[in-house]
Structure formats: C-alpha cells, structure tokens
Design a protein around this motif. Structure first.
Motif, PDB file in Angstrom:
ATOM      1  N   HIS A 248      -4.874  -1.479  -5.248  1.00  0.00           N
ATOM      2  CA  HIS A 248      -4.781  -0.458  -4.200  1.00  0.00           C
ATOM      3  C   HIS A 248      -4.917   0.945  -4.789  1.00  0.00           C
ATOM      4  CE1 HIS A 248      -3.367   1.712  -0.666  1.00  0.00           C
ATOM      5  NE2 HIS A 248      -2.424   2.276  -1.406  1.00  0.00           N
ATOM      6  N   MET A 249      -4.263   1.195  -5.918  1.00  0.00           N
ATOM      7  CA  MET A 249      -4.332   2.515  -6.544  1.00  0.00           C
ATOM      8  C   MET A 249      -5.743   2.808  -7.043  1.00  0.00           C
ATOM      9  SD  MET A 249      -1.479   3.958  -6.110  1.00  0.00           S
ATOM     10  CE  MET A 249      -1.772   5.367  -7.173  1.00  0.00           C
TER      11      MET A 249
ATOM     12  N   ALA B 232      -7.041   6.546  -8.174  1.00  0.00           N
ATOM     13  CA  ALA B 232      -6.215   6.792  -9.360  1.00  0.00           C
ATOM     14  C   ALA B 232      -7.014   6.494 -10.621  1.00  0.00           C
ATOM     15  CB  ALA B 232      -4.964   5.928  -9.319  1.00  0.00           C
TER      16      ALA B 232
ATOM     17  N   ARG C 175       0.843  -1.198   0.000  1.00  0.00           N
ATOM     18  CA  ARG C 175       0.000   0.000   0.000  1.00  0.00           C
ATOM     19  C   ARG C 175       0.880   1.251   0.000  1.00  0.00           C
ATOM     20  NH1 ARG C 175       0.613  -2.031   4.885  1.00  0.00           N
ATOM     21  NH2 ARG C 175       0.791  -0.679   6.731  1.00  0.00           N
TER      22      ARG C 175
ATOM     23  N   GLN D 138      -7.612   3.976  -4.220  1.00  0.00           N
ATOM     24  CA  GLN D 138      -7.173   5.311  -3.817  1.00  0.00           C
ATOM     25  C   GLN D 138      -7.675   6.400  -4.759  1.00  0.00           C
ATOM     26  OE1 GLN D 138      -5.574   6.281  -1.114  1.00  0.00           O
ATOM     27  NE2 GLN D 138      -3.740   5.102  -0.667  1.00  0.00           N
TER      28      GLN D 138
ATOM     29  N   LEU E  25      -2.680   2.047 -15.005  1.00  0.00           N
ATOM     30  CA  LEU E  25      -2.880   3.422 -14.568  1.00  0.00           C
ATOM     31  C   LEU E  25      -2.781   4.371 -15.758  1.00  0.00           C
ATOM     32  CD1 LEU E  25      -0.698   3.455 -11.308  1.00  0.00           C
ATOM     33  CD2 LEU E  25      -3.142   2.985 -11.540  1.00  0.00           C
TER      34      LEU E  25
ATOM     35  N   VAL F 218       1.073   9.679 -12.572  1.00  0.00           N
ATOM     36  CA  VAL F 218      -0.184   9.053 -12.179  1.00  0.00           C
ATOM     37  C   VAL F 218      -1.225  10.154 -12.022  1.00  0.00           C
ATOM     38  CG1 VAL F 218      -1.356   7.699 -10.384  1.00  0.00           C
ATOM     39  CG2 VAL F 218       1.008   7.153 -11.025  1.00  0.00           C
TER      40      VAL F 218
END
Length: 441
Positions: free
Chosen positions: A196-197, A202, A127, A200, A374, A382
């Motif tokens: 995880h991204m 992204a 993370r 978050q 991404l 990002v």
C-alpha cells in the motif's frame, strides 16, 4: 495511544516472539556479556555479511544504540541471561533474553498496558490516508482511525507466498523456488501495508529476493516453526544437494556469521533442498534440533535412506575425506583443519566423515523476514519522493533493508528493531505533542 495488532493475542508481537538474543556493542564486560565487542568490530562484521550493501550512518546508529538499550529494556520488564551452551561464539556479542522472544514480547505488552496503551488484536490495518506526505488516518476494514502521528511496524512480506513467488520467479530448471520455502516466523506478515505504501508513493529500498533465509529442517511446519527448526551442524560436516554433490564452503566462517546464507544457497539448488551430513564426532557440538537426523551405520546406507544416488554420494564423501588436512580441530576458533585440492574447499573444521553412526538432515529454505522495505533516515521518518514525512515513522523489519541489504549476523535484527523502535516512538510522540501545541495556539 492505540496499538493495532493484526494477529490474535496468542500470536502477538510478530517475529519478535521467535527471537532469543540481541547483538550488543560494548567496550568492556557488561552483565551477561564477556570481554568487549567494540563499535568497529561490530561494523566490520556487518560490513562483511552485507557485502557493503548497507547505509553506514544508519548502521552505526544501530550499533551505538545497542550499547545502551538493555537498561531501557529492563525498565520495561525484559530480563537477560548468559548465552546458552551450544550457542557458539555468542557469549561476547549477544545478550540472551531470559525466557526467549515470547517472554520479551509479553514484557513489552505488559509495560504498554501499564502505561495506558490501548491494544486491539485481530485488527489488521489495510490502508492509510496520507495527504501531502502526512499521515491522517489508518483504516481497519471500514473503520477509520485518525491520529496525530503514526508508527508503521508491520514487518516484511515473507508470509505472502504469492508475492514471494512473484519476487523469485521461475528458474532455468522451470521451478518456482518460492513454492518450496518454509516461513520460520509469523504468518501475519503479508506485506499489505508495504504494498500500500508503495502505491502511495513512499520511497522503497531493498531487493525483494533478499531476506533472512536459513536452511531449516524440511519437516518444519509451514509457519511459525521458529528457532528450533534450524540445524546448526553444517559447519561440522558437509552439505550436498539433490544430486549428492557439494556446492559451498561449509567452513567459511563462524556459524553465527554464516548460518543465514545457507537458506539462499539451498534455494538456488535443484528442488530447493540440501542435505547436511555429519558423523558421530559432531554430535554434542551443536545445538540439538527439534527433529532427529536420519541415522545410518554406513555412508551407503545413509545415501539410500536419504534417497540420494549412492555412487555419486560416495564419490563426493570419499573425495572430501581424502582432501581433509586435519590439524588442531577447535570449533571455537578459525582452526587449521582444511581441505586441499577440492572444489568447493572447506576452509576450517574439515575432518573426515568416517566415524559411525552417520546422520543426515534434509534442509529447505526457511524465510524469517524479507529486506524490501521503506527508506528512512536517522529520525525513522517515511520518505515520499525524497522528502521526509513529519508525522509518519517506520520501525522493525519494515525498514531493516536500510541496514541489511543482504546477509545477516546473529541478533542484528533485534538490534535494528530495538534502536529504530525507540527512535520512531520518540519521534511520533514529539510530532503528536507538536500537533497539540498547534491546536492550543
């Protein structure tokens, strides 16, 4: 500078250890590359295999970067050699690594160590701490590691079989296709940071079912079989499914431009299996695979050995043989050997399969890397809600879907990885120096 590697030392480098060449633009002969491969031809090749599902600005950035990267690579210990015998059509377009991907990876790691990079193995990042789109810290288990900038290069999710199963779902036959997939590359690309991204906030790009997916020998190991599990004979023969019928044009285009569609084609067949059938005329014309083919003196015998319905198999082969219109066979060009009145057709390199002994290879979908990733820009940043981060960057397979919405052509994955690896590293260094300047001020 700190590099956190999820794998143990012997498996370091992700899928780069399994690669062997880099697709390069060049306007004239250059060291190991012959003739010319200009930007527009490279772009048209990429446009064709992706069906237009690509960001042209980023794609052309990669193409142009591929023309100048080899000198930089050499400075970091990478060596090149001319294309190998059997690697069809690549002497003009692709520069081969001497010693293959493992030598490439070892050279890079040696160079990093000489530059003072601290490398930690068996250290998967699970993370990140992100505040208002800015990277703050990476976490490895309970350990929290702060830094002024970060580059994410954690690959796709191809090794996460549950995620593959979820992405592909269940088909109309009640099968879960992903259960029959083999992972050609690293077992460590679990997609942990990608997931995880996403959580978050992204920005994500790509279709989770799109991937570099090759038809490989069904006897290949579940992980890390690499290049030797590929069977390059498809365009020299015919492909049939479990029902012993053909399902696609084997001669559609040159093999380096089409080999990576066959994994997906096989994935859509019953039982996610296909069979490449050749005769002795094809032997010696393709890179020999690591596993020998099933050999038979007659076609009916081959059908029985492959456990295919003999009557249907013979009808398929007889129909194909009768439809062949053989002209001047030449597997180095788009020749005039084709079928007539056959569905699907074979548009090039169509010759009757009639010269014993005969060979068959059972093939499964072999996933190299997934295209979900991404969203990024020309500075490898990002994005969160359309806004770029000023200290979080992405490279490699984790962003390849910006250029590869679908399809593949040989060596372009390394072109993307090399171009955006350099961009992301440069931008991260600048962001870190900027932070230093602010701290001093």
């Amino acid at each position: 500078m700190l590099l956190l590697e999820a794998s143990p030392r012997e498996w370091r480098g992700g899928n780069s250890q399994h690669t062997r060449n880099l697709r390069c633009m060049h306007d004239a002969p250059q060291d190991v590359l012959v003739d010319a491969y200009p930007e527009e031809e490279f772009w048209q090749d990429l446009l064709k295999v992706t069906g237009g599902n690509t960001d042209e600005r980023l794609a052309r950035l990669v193409i142009r970067a591929s023309s100048t990267c080899r000198d930089w690579m050499r400075r970091h210990g990478v060596r090149f050699q001319p294309s190998l015998a059997g690697t069809l059509h690549l002497s003009r377009t692709n520069a081969f690594f001497m010693g293959g991907g493992k030598a490439l990876v070892n050279a890079y790691y040696r160079s990093a160590e000489n530059l003072g990079v601290d490398i930690r193995y068996d250290s998967p990042v699970d993370r990140l701490e992100i505040q208002d789109g800015r990277f703050v810290a990476a976490c490895v288990g309970r350990e929290r590691i702060e830094a002024r900038a970060c580059v994410l290069a954690a690959g796709g999710f191809e090794s996460n079989r549950e995620w593959l199963r979820e992405a592909w779902g269940q088909n109309e036959r009640g099968e879960w296709p992903a259960d029959n997939f083999i992972i050609r590359g690293t077992r460590f690309n679990q997609g942990v940071l990608l997931k995880h991204m996403t959580a978050q906030g992204a920005d994500i790009i790509g279709d989770p079912t799109q991937a570099h997916c090759v038809a490989i020998d069904a006897r290949a190991p579940l992980y890390d079989g690499g290049i030797v599990t590929r069977v390059d004979a498809v365009s020299l023969g015919v492909m049939v499914n479990r029902d012993a019928v053909r399902f696609y044009d084997e001669g559609e285009d040159f093999w380096p431009k089409r080999y990576a569609i066959w994994g997906r084609l096989v994935a859509l067949q019953p039982g996610q299996i296909g069979y490449c059938i050749i005769d002795s005329k094809a032997v010696g014309r393709f890179m020999p695979p690591v596993f020998p083919g099933v050999k038979a003196g007659t076609l009916p015998e081959l059908a029985r050995k492959l456990e295919l319905d003999e009557a249907t198999f013979m009808r398929t082969l007889n129909d194909y043989n009768a439809a062949c219109r053989v002209g001047s066979f030449d597997h180095t060009v788009l020749d005039d050997c084709h079928t007539e009145g056959l569905t699907p057709p074979k548009t090039h390199w169509a010759r009757p399969i009639d010269q014993a002994p005969f060979y068959g290879y059972a093939l499964r979908p072999g996933v190299t890397f997934t295209y979900l990733g991404l969203k990024t820009d020309a500075r490898a940043r990002v994005h969160f809600g359309g806004e770029p981060s000023d200290n979080l960057f992405v490279a490699g397979e984790m962003m390849a879907g910006n250029v590869l919405g679908r399809g593949y052509t040989a060596g372009v994955g390394m072109s993307i990885g090399t171009a955006f690896g350099r961009i992301a590293g440069t931008q991260a260094a600048r962001a870190a120096l900027k932070e230093d300047a602010h701290a001093i001020a």
